[in-house]
Design an enzyme around this catalytic site. Structure first.
Site, PDB file in Angstrom:
ATOM      1  CG  ASP A 138     -10.578 -54.182  56.149  1.00  0.00           C
ATOM      2  OD1 ASP A 138      -9.539 -54.824  56.407  1.00  0.00           O
ATOM      3  OD2 ASP A 138     -11.263 -53.610  57.011  1.00  0.00           O
ATOM      4  CG  ASP A 183     -32.075 -43.067  49.610  1.00  0.00           C
ATOM      5  OD1 ASP A 183     -32.940 -42.725  48.780  1.00  0.00           O
ATOM      6  OD2 ASP A 183     -31.252 -42.278  50.105  1.00  0.00           O
ATOM      7  CG  ASN A 216     -26.636 -47.263  46.570  1.00  0.00           C
ATOM      8  OD1 ASN A 216     -26.979 -46.287  45.917  1.00  0.00           O
ATOM      9  ND2 ASN A 216     -27.051 -47.497  47.804  1.00  0.00           N
ATOM     10  CD  GLN A 227     -30.878 -54.318  48.618  1.00  0.00           C
ATOM     11  OE1 GLN A 227     -30.059 -53.740  47.911  1.00  0.00           O
ATOM     12  NE2 GLN A 227     -32.129 -54.475  48.247  1.00  0.00           N
TER      13      GLN A 227
HETATM   14  P1  NAP Z   1     -28.822 -49.264  55.564  1.00  0.00           P
HETATM   15  O1  NAP Z   1     -27.830 -49.836  56.508  1.00  0.00           O
HETATM   16  O2  NAP Z   1     -30.150 -48.806  56.073  1.00  0.00           O
HETATM   17  O3  NAP Z   1     -28.160 -48.086  54.693  1.00  0.00           O
HETATM   18  C1  NAP Z   1     -27.230 -47.258  55.227  1.00  0.00           C
HETATM   19  C2  NAP Z   1     -27.607 -45.820  54.937  1.00  0.00           C
HETATM   20  O4  NAP Z   1     -27.306 -45.508  53.582  1.00  0.00           O
HETATM   21  C3  NAP Z   1     -29.085 -45.478  55.139  1.00  0.00           C
HETATM   22  O5  NAP Z   1     -29.135 -44.260  55.850  1.00  0.00           O
HETATM   23  C4  NAP Z   1     -29.602 -45.317  53.733  1.00  0.00           C
HETATM   24  O6  NAP Z   1     -30.680 -44.418  53.639  1.00  0.00           O
HETATM   25  C5  NAP Z   1     -28.389 -44.733  53.064  1.00  0.00           C
HETATM   26  N1  NAP Z   1     -28.323 -44.806  51.600  1.00  0.00           N
HETATM   27  C6  NAP Z   1     -28.655 -45.837  50.777  1.00  0.00           C
HETATM   28  N2  NAP Z   1     -28.393 -45.512  49.504  1.00  0.00           N
HETATM   29  C7  NAP Z   1     -27.915 -44.242  49.511  1.00  0.00           C
HETATM   30  C8  NAP Z   1     -27.463 -43.345  48.506  1.00  0.00           C
HETATM   31  N3  NAP Z   1     -27.454 -43.700  47.218  1.00  0.00           N
HETATM   32  N4  NAP Z   1     -27.017 -42.127  48.885  1.00  0.00           N
HETATM   33  C9  NAP Z   1     -27.005 -41.745  50.180  1.00  0.00           C
HETATM   34  N5  NAP Z   1     -27.410 -42.549  51.170  1.00  0.00           N
HETATM   35  C10 NAP Z   1     -27.860 -43.781  50.836  1.00  0.00           C
HETATM   36  O7  NAP Z   1     -29.006 -50.367  54.395  1.00  0.00           O
HETATM   37  P2  NAP Z   1     -29.886 -50.185  53.108  1.00  0.00           P
HETATM   38  O8  NAP Z   1     -30.898 -49.114  53.336  1.00  0.00           O
HETATM   39  O9  NAP Z   1     -30.309 -51.542  52.690  1.00  0.00           O
HETATM   40  O10 NAP Z   1     -28.840 -49.628  52.050  1.00  0.00           O
HETATM   41  C11 NAP Z   1     -27.833 -50.423  51.497  1.00  0.00           C
HETATM   42  C12 NAP Z   1     -26.677 -49.503  51.263  1.00  0.00           C
HETATM   43  O11 NAP Z   1     -26.054 -49.210  52.491  1.00  0.00           O
HETATM   44  C13 NAP Z   1     -25.567 -50.080  50.415  1.00  0.00           C
HETATM   45  O12 NAP Z   1     -25.850 -50.004  49.045  1.00  0.00           O
HETATM   46  C14 NAP Z   1     -24.396 -49.216  50.840  1.00  0.00           C
HETATM   47  O13 NAP Z   1     -24.274 -48.073  49.992  1.00  0.00           O
HETATM   48  C15 NAP Z   1     -24.782 -48.707  52.212  1.00  0.00           C
HETATM   49  N6  NAP Z   1     -23.763 -49.162  53.162  1.00  0.00           N
HETATM   50  C16 NAP Z   1     -22.957 -48.222  53.683  1.00  0.00           C
HETATM   51  C17 NAP Z   1     -21.910 -48.585  54.514  1.00  0.00           C
HETATM   52  C18 NAP Z   1     -21.029 -47.514  55.047  1.00  0.00           C
HETATM   53  O14 NAP Z   1     -21.261 -46.346  54.732  1.00  0.00           O
HETATM   54  N7  NAP Z   1     -20.000 -47.873  55.796  1.00  0.00           N
HETATM   55  C19 NAP Z   1     -21.696 -49.926  54.838  1.00  0.00           C
HETATM   56  C20 NAP Z   1     -22.564 -50.868  54.293  1.00  0.00           C
HETATM   57  C21 NAP Z   1     -23.595 -50.470  53.440  1.00  0.00           C
HETATM   58  P3  NAP Z   1     -32.183 -44.814  54.117  1.00  0.00           P
HETATM   59  O15 NAP Z   1     -32.177 -44.682  55.595  1.00  0.00           O
HETATM   60  O16 NAP Z   1     -33.027 -43.791  53.428  1.00  0.00           O
HETATM   61  O17 NAP Z   1     -32.463 -46.227  53.653  1.00  0.00           O
END
Ligand code: NAP
Ligand code: MN
Length: 265
Positions: A149, A45, A121, A222
């Site tokens: 935060d 994703d 996202n 991201q």
């Molecule tokens: P990452 O650290 O690899 O992403 C974190 C996880 O989120 C990965 O498992 C990714 O899937 C998954 N993901 C991304 N978009 C999603 C969606 N629309 N629905 C469900 N899961 C999703 O970083 P990244 O791949 O560059 O993704 C950036 C995203 O990470 C940001 O947009 C934010 O949503 C998320 N994030 C989450 C947190 C948290 O949950 N605490 C904190 C910071 C960022 P894949 O392994 O398939 O890439």
């Protein structure tokens, strides 16, 4: 068709990209970097998020397809072992697509400069070095003073990402809505926030006016942005939408079940 393939640096993604390149050229497609009609993202994703940002200036001309090299994702309909099927689907392409809402972010800085972003996202505003303080307005009306935060504003397709970790609801992507979730709000006798996620209507917008600090962090998907002192940030549903080529249909709730609940016990 003019097709761009965007992979991540992983070995598996490189292997799939090579196979895809060969098969697409063999069936008469043209591989391009600029002005593609179709973008095939190979990875996770996160890779699709990268692909989206690379072509976010031509969203009305391009459709996206996601191939996942691991588990099935939310933006990725195809698995790496289904390349053959994908190439056949492309051959029979009749322009079918599905589109989802995006988040429009406009930041106005104290020095009168501004910045504009589109998110697939979510976008967040955070302060890492101490408590974030911001006034929150909905549709121009004062709503609350937030301390904590940070705050996260997400799209429906982003509702399964960061927003969900903040306790947000999973929203069906056919809805035109934004969801605001809190990141560790402070609630006591002095400070009070709503403390639950908010889902806004299609014609509403949210404005944050942080109080007087210059060490806030903005994220857009991201990307991490260290902005100058912020006067105001406005979040609304974008005019633009993202279009996915839809060669087969997977029910949204099946995908949610597959990702978060898994096989029945
Ligand atoms: P990452 O650290 O690899 O992403 C974190 C996880 O989120 C990965 O498992 C990714 O899937 C998954 N993901 C991304 N978009 C999603 C969606 N629309 N629905 C469900 N899961 C999703 O970083 P990244 O791949 O560059 O993704 C950036 C995203 O990470 C940001 O947009 C934010 O949503 C998320 N994030 C989450 C947190 C948290 O949950 N605490 C904190 C910071 C960022 P894949 O392994 O398939 O890439
Ligand atoms: Mn990732």
């Amino acid at each position: 068709m003019k097709i761009a393939i965007i992979g991540n640096p992983g070995a598996k993604s490189r292997r799939v990209t090579a196979e895809l390149t060969e098969k697409l050229l063999a069936s008469g497609h043209e591989l391009v970097q600029t002005s593609p009609e179709l973008v095939i993202s190979v990875g996770g994703d996160g890779t699709l998020l990268n692909s989206f940002h690379r072509y976010s200036h031509i969203l009305d001309q391009v459709r996206f397809v996601g191939v996942h090299t691991g588990h099935l994702g939310f933006y990725t309909d195809w698995r790496d072992f289904e390349i053959e099927d994908l190439v056949i689907a492309l051959k029979e392409d009749s322009g079918q697509s599905v589109s989802y809402p995006l988040l429009d972010v406009r930041a106005i800085y104290a020095d009168a400069t501004s910045a504009h972003y589109l998110a697939l996202n979510e976008a967040t505003l955070k302060r890492l070095n101490g408590t974030m303080r911001t006034e929150v307005y909905i549709k121009g009306d004062f709503f609350e003073s937030f301390r904590g935060d940070g705050l996260c504003v997400s799209t429906p397709t982003g509702s399964t990402a960061y927003s969900k970790s903040n306790g947000g609801a999973v929203i069906h992507p056919r809805l035109d809505a934004l969801q605001i979730t809190e990141i560790a709000s402070i609630n006591n006798r002095v400070f009070r926030t709503l403390s639950s996620p908010i889902i806004t209507a299609p014609d509403e917008w949210v404005t944050l006016e942080p109080t007087g600090r210059d060490d806030y962090v903005m994220t857009v998907d991201q990307f991490v942005i260290n902005p100058p002192t912020i006067k105001q940030i406005r979040y609304k549903i974008a005019k633009e939408r993202i279009h996915f080529a839809r060669y087969r249909h997977m029910h949204f709730w099946d995908r949610v079940e597959d990702a978060f609940i898994g096989a029945k016990h």
